[in-house]
Design a protein around this motif. Structure first.
Motif, PDB file in Angstrom:
ATOM      1  N   CYS A 172     -14.665 -63.349  16.425  1.00 35.70           N
ATOM      2  CA  CYS A 172     -13.278 -63.041  16.765  1.00 35.70           C
ATOM      3  C   CYS A 172     -12.297 -63.379  15.656  1.00 35.70           C
ATOM      4  O   CYS A 172     -11.101 -63.144  15.792  1.00 35.70           O
ATOM      5  CB  CYS A 172     -12.874 -63.775  18.034  1.00 35.70           C
ATOM      6  N   GLY A 173     -12.787 -63.952  14.575  1.00 34.44           N
ATOM      7  CA  GLY A 173     -11.856 -64.353  13.526  1.00 34.44           C
ATOM      8  C   GLY A 173     -10.859 -65.391  14.019  1.00 34.44           C
ATOM      9  O   GLY A 173      -9.764 -65.529  13.497  1.00 34.44           O
ATOM     10  N   ILE A 228     -16.917 -66.452  14.376  1.00 34.33           N
ATOM     11  CA  ILE A 228     -17.216 -65.354  13.464  1.00 34.33           C
ATOM     12  C   ILE A 228     -16.875 -64.022  14.123  1.00 34.33           C
ATOM     13  O   ILE A 228     -16.295 -63.136  13.504  1.00 34.33           O
ATOM     14  CB  ILE A 228     -18.710 -65.381  13.043  1.00 34.33           C
ATOM     15  N   THR A 252     -25.355 -78.590  15.726  1.00 35.19           N
ATOM     16  CA  THR A 252     -25.670 -77.398  16.506  1.00 35.19           C
ATOM     17  C   THR A 252     -24.452 -76.931  17.299  1.00 35.19           C
ATOM     18  O   THR A 252     -24.156 -75.729  17.362  1.00 35.19           O
ATOM     19  CB  THR A 252     -26.851 -77.686  17.446  1.00 35.19           C
ATOM     20  N   LEU A 254     -10.325 -68.428  13.887  1.00 34.39           N
ATOM     21  CA  LEU A 254      -9.723 -69.554  13.174  1.00 34.39           C
ATOM     22  C   LEU A 254      -8.229 -69.305  12.998  1.00 34.39           C
ATOM     23  O   LEU A 254      -7.479 -70.182  12.625  1.00 34.39           O
ATOM     24  CB  LEU A 254     -10.398 -69.762  11.818  1.00 34.39           C
ATOM     25  N   SER A 255      -7.830 -68.065  13.303  1.00 38.37           N
ATOM     26  CA  SER A 255      -6.406 -67.778  13.221  1.00 38.37           C
ATOM     27  C   SER A 255      -5.685 -68.044  14.548  1.00 38.37           C
ATOM     28  O   SER A 255      -4.478 -68.037  14.605  1.00 38.37           O
ATOM     29  CB  SER A 255      -6.193 -66.313  12.853  1.00 38.37           C
ATOM     30  N   LEU A 272     -21.427 -77.445  16.430  1.00 39.35           N
ATOM     31  CA  LEU A 272     -20.533 -76.882  15.430  1.00 39.35           C
ATOM     32  C   LEU A 272     -20.951 -75.459  15.084  1.00 39.35           C
ATOM     33  O   LEU A 272     -20.123 -74.546  15.001  1.00 39.35           O
ATOM     34  CB  LEU A 272     -20.571 -77.763  14.182  1.00 39.35           C
ATOM     35  N   ARG A 273     -22.248 -75.269  14.952  1.00 41.08           N
ATOM     36  CA  ARG A 273     -22.748 -73.942  14.623  1.00 41.08           C
ATOM     37  C   ARG A 273     -22.411 -72.931  15.719  1.00 41.08           C
ATOM     38  O   ARG A 273     -21.985 -71.812  15.444  1.00 41.08           O
ATOM     39  CB  ARG A 273     -24.261 -73.988  14.425  1.00 41.08           C
ATOM     40  N   PRO A 309     -11.250 -73.844  19.173  1.00 44.21           N
ATOM     41  CA  PRO A 309     -11.592 -75.266  19.207  1.00 44.21           C
ATOM     42  C   PRO A 309     -11.938 -75.810  17.830  1.00 44.21           C
ATOM     43  O   PRO A 309     -11.873 -77.006  17.602  1.00 44.21           O
ATOM     44  CB  PRO A 309     -12.814 -75.303  20.122  1.00 44.21           C
ATOM     45  N   LEU A 310     -12.301 -74.930  16.937  1.00 48.12           N
ATOM     46  CA  LEU A 310     -12.617 -75.395  15.593  1.00 48.12           C
ATOM     47  C   LEU A 310     -11.361 -75.604  14.776  1.00 48.12           C
ATOM     48  O   LEU A 310     -11.367 -76.328  13.794  1.00 48.12           O
ATOM     49  CB  LEU A 310     -13.472 -74.358  14.848  1.00 48.12           C
ATOM     50  N   ARG A 311     -10.330 -74.946  15.218  1.00 45.54           N
ATOM     51  CA  ARG A 311      -9.240 -74.833  14.286  1.00 45.54           C
ATOM     52  C   ARG A 311      -8.501 -76.117  14.024  1.00 45.54           C
ATOM     53  O   ARG A 311      -8.312 -76.518  12.889  1.00 45.54           O
ATOM     54  CB  ARG A 311      -8.228 -73.817  14.771  1.00 45.54           C
ATOM     55  N   LEU A 315     -18.896 -72.077  15.541  1.00 43.80           N
ATOM     56  CA  LEU A 315     -18.671 -71.225  14.382  1.00 43.80           C
ATOM     57  C   LEU A 315     -19.100 -69.791  14.707  1.00 43.80           C
ATOM     58  O   LEU A 315     -18.427 -68.824  14.338  1.00 43.80           O
ATOM     59  CB  LEU A 315     -19.471 -71.776  13.197  1.00 43.80           C
ATOM     60  N   ASP A 316     -20.206 -69.672  15.437  1.00 43.95           N
ATOM     61  CA  ASP A 316     -20.670 -68.354  15.864  1.00 43.95           C
ATOM     62  C   ASP A 316     -19.596 -67.621  16.654  1.00 43.95           C
ATOM     63  O   ASP A 316     -19.298 -66.460  16.402  1.00 43.95           O
ATOM     64  CB  ASP A 316     -21.897 -68.501  16.771  1.00 43.95           C
TER      65      ASP A 316
END
Lengths: 156, 156
Positions: free
Chosen positions: B124-125, B122, B112, B127-128, B114-115, B133-135, B118-119
DNA sequence: GTAGAACCTCAACCAAAGTTGAGGTCAAGC
DNA sequence: GCTTGACCTCAACTTTGGTTGAGGTTCTAC
């Protein structure tokens, strides 16, 4: 802090060792991902791998997807649908994220249903009862026709 | 419906084929579980396996635990702590369920989180972005000391 | 009393996701 | 110009959770 900087290659390219250090995955894993078609590399004259900076994002995306439980083969397939010539845009990545978010939702939902059923069973010890939905799908549900199921679909 | 009933063995024992049919796992899987110490069987004079009725509950419990993501080795360890002489009581099973429920909660929680991350990504894009924090935990979080992490612990 | 289904053991194989090691090359610093 | 670390390929090995097959035995039913 006092360590010499990483070598800077033309065009900001990264060696496999740098990518490993910065992304947190082993060099052998990067080789493995390349063999599986998840990433690609350019080669120097001496046959050493060089990656564009975008590789870090790509590897990060792979790892995020893996954490959601998606197998590498599916990740590979999804990445293969990214535009081929240009670098992916933020929207490209966001589209992937949306798709994977849906899968993640699905997984969370199934686990949550399982948890709730487990809760019910804790109270009554009903794993011993024929009627327990957790107990024995073949024995109980299968005999009730082909309707919707409470449980996760069976693997086979 | 018109098929002859399964053979009834003394004491209500079940053959491996019956257990397979009623529990929904393959005969080979039951052999495998036995080899791994998850289940046990008695043998007839002709060396064929016979299971007490409780086997169905035990197999059901194994499958439930597997669905929560617990590896067989841990399931085996947990089952090994059940009382040895007598058949497990409802409370024995409930205790197992409670322990596994906690692990399931943990898994759901992490997925959750993680989700949710991820939200955010999504929109702000991001991952760039370096700050996502996900990156790239190694690149970003690792440099912030050994405190609590937002992400799942790394496998290695 | 025999056919055929169900069972037995043991070994080999499968897939996923990597890791490890052998044997050899490349590149950078002194 | 050589040492050393980083890199290369390729094959073999690891773990988890099983499946498949060969070769042989037991059981059940006609």
């Amino acid at each position: 802090m006092s360590k010499p900087d990483e070598p800077v290659f033309p065009g900001g390219a990264l060696s496999v060792g740098e990518v490993a250090r910065r992304s947190g995955v082993a060099v052998s894993t990067l080789h493995f991902y390349e063999a599986k078609g998840l990433i690609r590399s350019l080669r120097t004259e001496g046959n050493q791998r060089r990656y564009p900076r975008g590789i870090l994002r790509r590897v990060a995306v792979i790892k995020v997807a893996q954490r959601t439980g998606i197998p590498l083969a599916s990740i590979q397939a999804a990445l293969a649908r990214l535009p081929d010539g240009r670098a992916p845009t933020a929207e490209d990545w966001a589209a992937l994220s949306r798709a994977w978010r849906a899968e993640l939702d699905e997984r969370i939902l199934r686990l949550t249903q399982l948890r709730d059923q487990l809760d019910d069973c804790i109270g009554c010890g009903c794993l011993s009862l024929k009627a327990c939905p957790l107990r024995n799908p073949r024995d109980v549900l299968a005999s009730q026709g082909a309707g919707p199921r409470l449980l996760e679909p069976e693997a086979g």
